[in-house]
Structures are given as C-alpha cells and as structure tokens.
Motif scaffolding. Structure first.
Motif, mmCIF file in Angstrom:
data_model
loop_
_atom_site.group_PDB
_atom_site.id
_atom_site.type_symbol
_atom_site.label_atom_id
_atom_site.label_comp_id
_atom_site.label_asym_id
_atom_site.label_seq_id
_atom_site.Cartn_x
_atom_site.Cartn_y
_atom_site.Cartn_z
ATOM 1 N N GLN A 33 -41.632 -8.761 20.824
ATOM 2 C CA GLN A 33 -41.927 -7.887 22.030
ATOM 3 C C GLN A 33 -41.966 -6.314 21.802
ATOM 4 O OE1 GLN A 33 -39.010 -8.738 24.731
ATOM 5 N NE2 GLN A 33 -39.490 -10.986 24.929
ATOM 6 N N TYR A 34 -41.065 -5.907 20.623
ATOM 7 C CA TYR A 34 -41.181 -4.467 20.178
ATOM 8 C C TYR A 34 -42.393 -4.059 19.379
ATOM 9 C CZ TYR A 34 -36.430 -3.998 22.342
ATOM 10 O OH TYR A 34 -35.565 -3.854 23.245
ATOM 11 N N TRP A 35 -42.586 -5.292 18.719
ATOM 12 C CA TRP A 35 -43.691 -5.129 17.792
ATOM 13 C C TRP A 35 -45.151 -5.008 18.554
ATOM 14 C CZ3 TRP A 35 -48.040 -8.294 16.891
ATOM 15 C CH2 TRP A 35 -48.702 -8.009 15.732
ATOM 16 N N ALA A 36 -45.121 -5.688 19.503
ATOM 17 C CA ALA A 36 -46.326 -5.588 20.362
ATOM 18 C C ALA A 36 -46.408 -4.147 21.239
ATOM 19 C CB ALA A 36 -46.608 -6.844 21.405
ATOM 20 N N LEU A 37 -45.458 -3.778 21.516
ATOM 21 C CA LEU A 37 -45.287 -2.285 22.127
ATOM 22 C C LEU A 37 -45.551 -1.230 21.227
ATOM 23 C CD1 LEU A 37 -41.870 -2.454 24.527
ATOM 24 C CD2 LEU A 37 -44.375 -2.320 25.126
ATOM 25 N N ALA A 38 -44.929 -1.356 19.861
ATOM 26 C CA ALA A 38 -45.245 -0.466 18.671
ATOM 27 C C ALA A 38 -46.779 -0.609 18.632
ATOM 28 C CB ALA A 38 -44.456 -0.717 17.402
ATOM 29 N N LEU A 85 -49.375 -4.294 10.822
ATOM 30 C CA LEU A 85 -50.040 -5.720 10.884
ATOM 31 C C LEU A 85 -49.121 -6.468 9.623
ATOM 32 C CD1 LEU A 85 -53.776 -5.094 10.398
ATOM 33 C CD2 LEU A 85 -52.570 -6.044 12.236
ATOM 34 N N ALA A 86 -48.398 -6.137 8.895
ATOM 35 C CA ALA A 86 -47.654 -6.947 7.841
ATOM 36 C C ALA A 86 -46.223 -7.077 8.109
ATOM 37 C CB ALA A 86 -47.930 -6.091 6.345
ATOM 38 N N ALA A 87 -46.147 -6.992 9.445
ATOM 39 C CA ALA A 87 -44.662 -7.336 10.047
ATOM 40 C C ALA A 87 -44.002 -8.427 9.672
ATOM 41 C CB ALA A 87 -44.738 -7.033 11.807
ATOM 42 N N ALA A 88 -44.693 -9.613 9.888
ATOM 43 C CA ALA A 88 -43.971 -10.992 9.587
ATOM 44 C C ALA A 88 -43.550 -10.813 8.069
ATOM 45 C CB ALA A 88 -44.842 -12.024 9.883
ATOM 46 N N TRP A 89 -44.470 -10.526 7.027
ATOM 47 C CA TRP A 89 -44.305 -10.604 5.787
ATOM 48 C C TRP A 89 -43.119 -9.740 5.411
ATOM 49 C CZ3 TRP A 89 -44.730 -6.924 1.758
ATOM 50 C CH2 TRP A 89 -44.635 -7.667 0.351
ATOM 51 N N LEU A 90 -43.037 -8.472 5.798
ATOM 52 C CA LEU A 90 -42.226 -7.324 5.740
ATOM 53 C C LEU A 90 -40.774 -7.851 6.569
ATOM 54 C CD1 LEU A 90 -43.994 -4.111 6.094
ATOM 55 C CD2 LEU A 90 -43.167 -4.874 3.912
ATOM 56 N N ARG A 91 -40.783 -8.408 7.461
ATOM 57 C CA ARG A 91 -39.593 -8.738 8.167
ATOM 58 C C ARG A 91 -38.664 -9.772 7.250
ATOM 59 N NH1 ARG A 91 -38.989 -12.379 13.577
ATOM 60 N NH2 ARG A 91 -36.990 -11.704 14.269
ATOM 61 N N ARG A 92 -39.455 -10.522 6.651
ATOM 62 C CA ARG A 92 -38.616 -11.567 5.743
ATOM 63 C C ARG A 92 -38.075 -10.736 4.715
ATOM 64 N NH1 ARG A 92 -43.228 -15.821 4.634
ATOM 65 N NH2 ARG A 92 -44.445 -14.210 5.971
ATOM 66 N N ARG A 93 -38.728 -9.855 4.056
ATOM 67 C CA ARG A 93 -38.068 -9.406 2.832
ATOM 68 C C ARG A 93 -37.004 -8.199 3.164
ATOM 69 N NH1 ARG A 93 -42.179 -12.031 2.229
ATOM 70 N NH2 ARG A 93 -42.980 -12.962 0.557
ATOM 71 N N VAL A 94 -37.386 -7.471 4.112
ATOM 72 C CA VAL A 94 -36.165 -6.297 4.314
ATOM 73 C C VAL A 94 -35.615 -6.478 5.671
ATOM 74 C CG1 VAL A 94 -37.709 -4.662 3.245
ATOM 75 C CG2 VAL A 94 -38.056 -4.910 5.788
ATOM 76 N N GLY A 95 -35.557 -7.462 6.507
ATOM 77 C CA GLY A 95 -35.113 -7.574 7.861
ATOM 78 C C GLY A 95 -35.675 -6.757 8.918
ATOM 79 N N ASP A 96 -35.097 -7.038 10.092
ATOM 80 C CA ASP A 96 -35.404 -6.545 11.233
ATOM 81 C C ASP A 96 -35.578 -4.892 11.291
ATOM 82 O OD1 ASP A 96 -35.847 -8.935 11.954
ATOM 83 O OD2 ASP A 96 -34.729 -8.926 13.923
ATOM 84 N N LEU A 156 -41.445 1.031 9.253
ATOM 85 C CA LEU A 156 -42.746 1.482 10.235
ATOM 86 C C LEU A 156 -42.372 2.792 10.692
ATOM 87 C CD1 LEU A 156 -45.175 0.784 11.898
ATOM 88 C CD2 LEU A 156 -43.788 -0.170 13.454
ATOM 89 N N GLY A 157 -41.060 3.243 11.203
ATOM 90 C CA GLY A 157 -40.630 4.494 11.477
ATOM 91 C C GLY A 157 -41.036 5.583 10.372
ATOM 92 N N LEU A 158 -40.804 5.492 9.235
ATOM 93 C CA LEU A 158 -40.816 6.444 8.244
ATOM 94 C C LEU A 158 -42.448 6.758 7.941
ATOM 95 C CD1 LEU A 158 -39.872 8.133 5.980
ATOM 96 C CD2 LEU A 158 -40.016 6.027 4.439
ATOM 97 N N VAL A 159 -43.087 5.465 7.827
ATOM 98 C CA VAL A 159 -44.665 5.764 7.671
ATOM 99 C C VAL A 159 -45.207 6.444 9.009
ATOM 100 C CG1 VAL A 159 -46.740 4.372 7.576
ATOM 101 C CG2 VAL A 159 -44.838 3.748 6.250
ATOM 102 N N ALA A 160 -44.752 6.247 10.196
ATOM 103 C CA ALA A 160 -45.284 6.724 11.408
ATOM 104 C C ALA A 160 -44.881 8.132 11.298
ATOM 105 C CB ALA A 160 -44.637 6.031 12.583
ATOM 106 N N MET A 161 -43.698 8.712 10.967
ATOM 107 C CA MET A 161 -43.373 10.118 10.862
ATOM 108 C C MET A 161 -44.121 10.837 9.992
ATOM 109 S SD MET A 161 -39.158 10.265 11.788
ATOM 110 C CE MET A 161 -38.946 8.956 10.567
#
Length: 103
Positions: free
Chosen positions: A12-17, A66-77, A84-89
């Motif tokens: 849900q947060y991913w869709a909002l982001a 876009l790579a949320a599912a892949w990254l989520r498995r490797r680094v956690g929520d 994402l916040g770091l790249v966005a900033m």
C-alpha cells in the motif's frame, strides 16, 4: 498460493510512493529535457548536473521503486524504505540545485 487481499501495508505504501515517484520523474524528465533542448543552462556546473540528473538519477529512482519485490527480499522492509528515501533525497537535491543554478 492465493494472493492475500487486501495487500500488505508495504505494498500500500509502495503504491502511494509510486504516485509521487512517477509524477516527479515525469515532471523532471519533461522540464529538464525542455530546458536542455532550449540551449541548456548558463553554467557548466548546472548543465552537467542537469545531464546527470536526467540520465542517471531519474532512471535510478525509477529502478529502485520498480525493484521493490526483489530489494525487499534482500534488505527487508525498513532497508527498502531507507534505500528509496536515500535515492529520492539525492534526486530531489540534484533537481533543486539544478533549478537554483539554472535560474
């Protein structure tokens, strides 16, 4: 395995982001490209930052989203949201500095 409904809070947060990320990336792509096509900027630093933000940072922002599912498995929520916040900033900072320098 059945898909859980409603989606988890992460998605849900991913869709909002995504609404923010996609809107911002589209806006900067159009604005930055128009600025680039109209002769660039007055400063070489601003011109280089404009090119870097359009060619490197904007695609990086979209790829991390876009790579949320892949990254989520490797680094956690929490790790995903930090990434994402770091790249966005970094992206937002480069856009802000480019706009300030370009005048």
């Amino acid at each position: 395995m059945a898909n859980p409904w409603p989606p988890t809070r992460f998605w849900q947060y991913w869709a909002l982001a995504g609404m923010l990320v996609l809107t911002a990336a589209f806006w900067w792509s159009v604005t930055g490209y128009a600025q680039f096509e109209s002769g660039g900027t007055r400063s070489q630093i601003a011109d280089g930052l404009l090119r870097f933000s359009l060619l490197i940072l904007t695609p990086a922002l979209l790829l991390v989203w876009l790579a949320a599912a892949w990254l989520r498995r490797r680094v956690g929520d929490a790790g995903y949201w930090q990434m994402l916040g770091l790249v966005a900033m970094i992206w937002a900072g480069s856009v802000l500095v480019t706009r300030i320098l370009a005048g």
